[in-house]
Design an enzyme around this catalytic site. Structure first.
Site, mmCIF file in Angstrom:
data_model
loop_
_atom_site.group_PDB
_atom_site.id
_atom_site.type_symbol
_atom_site.label_atom_id
_atom_site.label_comp_id
_atom_site.label_asym_id
_atom_site.label_seq_id
_atom_site.Cartn_x
_atom_site.Cartn_y
_atom_site.Cartn_z
ATOM 1 N N HIS A 129 0.833 -1.197 0.000
ATOM 2 C CA HIS A 129 0.000 0.000 0.000
ATOM 3 C C HIS A 129 0.871 1.251 0.000
ATOM 4 O O HIS A 129 2.061 1.203 0.324
ATOM 5 C CB HIS A 129 -0.935 0.016 1.220
ATOM 6 C CG HIS A 129 -0.243 0.302 2.522
ATOM 7 N ND1 HIS A 129 0.335 -0.693 3.286
ATOM 8 C CD2 HIS A 129 -0.002 1.473 3.175
ATOM 9 C CE1 HIS A 129 0.875 -0.150 4.356
ATOM 10 N NE2 HIS A 129 0.696 1.161 4.316
ATOM 11 N N LEU A 130 0.255 2.362 -0.362
ATOM 12 C CA LEU A 130 0.902 3.666 -0.382
ATOM 13 C C LEU A 130 0.131 4.553 0.588
ATOM 14 O O LEU A 130 -1.030 4.881 0.356
ATOM 15 C CB LEU A 130 0.891 4.236 -1.798
ATOM 16 C CG LEU A 130 1.749 5.462 -2.121
ATOM 17 C CD1 LEU A 130 1.935 5.575 -3.633
ATOM 18 C CD2 LEU A 130 1.135 6.752 -1.597
ATOM 19 N N SER A 131 0.760 4.937 1.691
ATOM 20 C CA SER A 131 0.075 5.721 2.729
ATOM 21 C C SER A 131 -0.153 7.152 2.273
ATOM 22 O O SER A 131 0.722 7.778 1.657
ATOM 23 C CB SER A 131 0.903 5.724 4.017
ATOM 24 O OG SER A 131 1.016 4.432 4.562
ATOM 25 N N TYR A 152 3.493 14.185 6.344
ATOM 26 C CA TYR A 152 4.824 14.718 6.584
ATOM 27 C C TYR A 152 5.108 15.935 5.695
ATOM 28 O O TYR A 152 4.748 15.956 4.521
ATOM 29 C CB TYR A 152 5.868 13.627 6.342
ATOM 30 C CG TYR A 152 5.638 12.431 7.222
ATOM 31 C CD1 TYR A 152 6.059 12.422 8.545
ATOM 32 C CD2 TYR A 152 4.964 11.309 6.737
ATOM 33 C CE1 TYR A 152 5.830 11.316 9.364
ATOM 34 C CE2 TYR A 152 4.725 10.204 7.545
ATOM 35 C CZ TYR A 152 5.169 10.216 8.856
ATOM 36 O OH TYR A 152 4.919 9.137 9.666
ATOM 37 N N SER A 166 7.525 11.784 1.333
ATOM 38 C CA SER A 166 8.176 10.886 0.375
ATOM 39 C C SER A 166 7.245 9.692 0.190
ATOM 40 O O SER A 166 7.271 8.741 0.970
ATOM 41 C CB SER A 166 9.543 10.431 0.898
ATOM 42 O OG SER A 166 10.140 9.522 -0.003
ATOM 43 N N PHE A 167 6.385 9.781 -0.810
ATOM 44 C CA PHE A 167 5.423 8.702 -1.036
ATOM 45 C C PHE A 167 6.177 7.440 -1.429
ATOM 46 O O PHE A 167 7.107 7.475 -2.244
ATOM 47 C CB PHE A 167 4.445 9.094 -2.142
ATOM 48 C CG PHE A 167 3.612 10.296 -1.803
ATOM 49 C CD1 PHE A 167 2.542 10.188 -0.927
ATOM 50 C CD2 PHE A 167 3.913 11.532 -2.354
ATOM 51 C CE1 PHE A 167 1.778 11.300 -0.603
ATOM 52 C CE2 PHE A 167 3.153 12.648 -2.034
ATOM 53 C CZ PHE A 167 2.085 12.523 -1.153
ATOM 54 N N HIS A 168 5.764 6.317 -0.868
ATOM 55 C CA HIS A 168 6.477 5.074 -1.169
ATOM 56 C C HIS A 168 5.603 3.867 -0.872
ATOM 57 O O HIS A 168 4.615 3.949 -0.125
ATOM 58 C CB HIS A 168 7.769 4.977 -0.346
ATOM 59 C CG HIS A 168 7.546 4.920 1.130
ATOM 60 N ND1 HIS A 168 7.321 6.051 1.892
ATOM 61 C CD2 HIS A 168 7.496 3.869 1.997
ATOM 62 C CE1 HIS A 168 7.158 5.715 3.151
ATOM 63 N NE2 HIS A 168 7.250 4.387 3.248
#
Length: 266
Positions: A118-120, A200, A204-206
């Site tokens: 998933h991508l938070s 944040y 930094s999407f990850h």
């Protein structure tokens, strides 16, 4: 029912400020009118047990049952752990690449590989019980006015949580035309209404693909050049540069919500 929710909300907020268990309230100190009010408006069991844990049960954190992981915040009745995120199903080439990773990273720490991704879009939040309905409605409304988002893959990056208790390896992502970033800005506006922390500042999407206990940032960073080279070859060979997002997920306690984004018309 509105009066019942207000009374329950008041008691819940009193708990939070005084850290006092309802079962320990000295009934002799409550005025007779207050006693009658508490008795007359006793909260139904169906509501008290809504979050899936008995309302009079203390929840104890046992890291041994969660691969050594610990809670980042204390569990309290009436508080619901919440996360807004995007599911990523992956692809056969990516899954094949992931299966070979253990042989490519030579560190002594016990690496744990995710099987679901998933991508938070938010931090792990804490919602009060009486906020849930309005929060869900606001998020649903935002999704209905947001078109489909395209997420583009970038390189691998090492992350460590704020408590320095776990390290992650993730595939860094960006939104095409900055639509993903703008969507998170809009979620932050909703969170501000509840005085909840925004995402944040330097987001930094990850998509996390593995983790281990402790801070091993330096060790994993040493392997990034090799790992990025192999991942980039997968991107190029199979044209895996992005994926489309058509729905947003939100997990609140043991409840799951899925909101479709506005469909793109041709």
């Amino acid at each position: 029912m509105a009066g019942l929710h207000m009374i329950r909300s008041y008691l819940s907020e009193s708990e939070d400020s005084d850290t006092q268990d309802e079962s320990k309230i000295n009934r002799d100190e409550v005025p007779s009118s207050g006693k009658n009010l508490l008795q007359r408006f006793s909260v139904p069991e169906s509501i008290l047990s809504f979050k899936g844990t008995k309302h009079d049960e203390d929840v104890h954190d046992d890291p041994s049952q969660h691969d050594g992981r610990t809670r980042t915040f204390k569990h309290e009745r009436g508080n619901w752990a919440t996360l807004v995120y995007i599911n990523y199903a992956g692809s056969n080439p990516i899954h094949s690449w992931l299966r070979k990773l253990p042989q490519q990273i030579a560190i002594k720490e016990d690496l744990k590989f995710y099987t679901e991704f998933h991508l938070s879009l938010t931090r792990c939040l804490v919602l009060k019980f009486h906020w849930i309905k309005s929060f869900v409605e606001s998020l649903q409304k935002l999704c209905q006015s947001t078109g489909e988002i395209v997420v583009e893959f970038r390189d691998l990056k090492v992350y460590c949580n704020e408590e320095r208790t776990r390290t992650f390896l993730g595939i860094r992502c960006e939104g095409r035309n900055k639509l993903l970033e703008q969507f998170v800005v809009n979620i932050d506006k909703i969170l501000a209404e509840y005085q909840l922390p925004s995402f944040y500042e330097e987001a930094s999407f990850h998509i996390s693909i593995l983790w281990c206990l402790g801070d091993v940032t330096e060790k994993l960073n040493a392997w990034l050049p090799t790992l990025n080279e192999s991942l980039n070859s997968i991107y190029a060979e199979h044209f895996l540069h992005s994926f489309e997002v058509s729905k947003i997920n939100c997990k609140i306690g043991n409840k799951m919500y899925t909101f479709p984004l506005k469909q793109r018309y041709t």
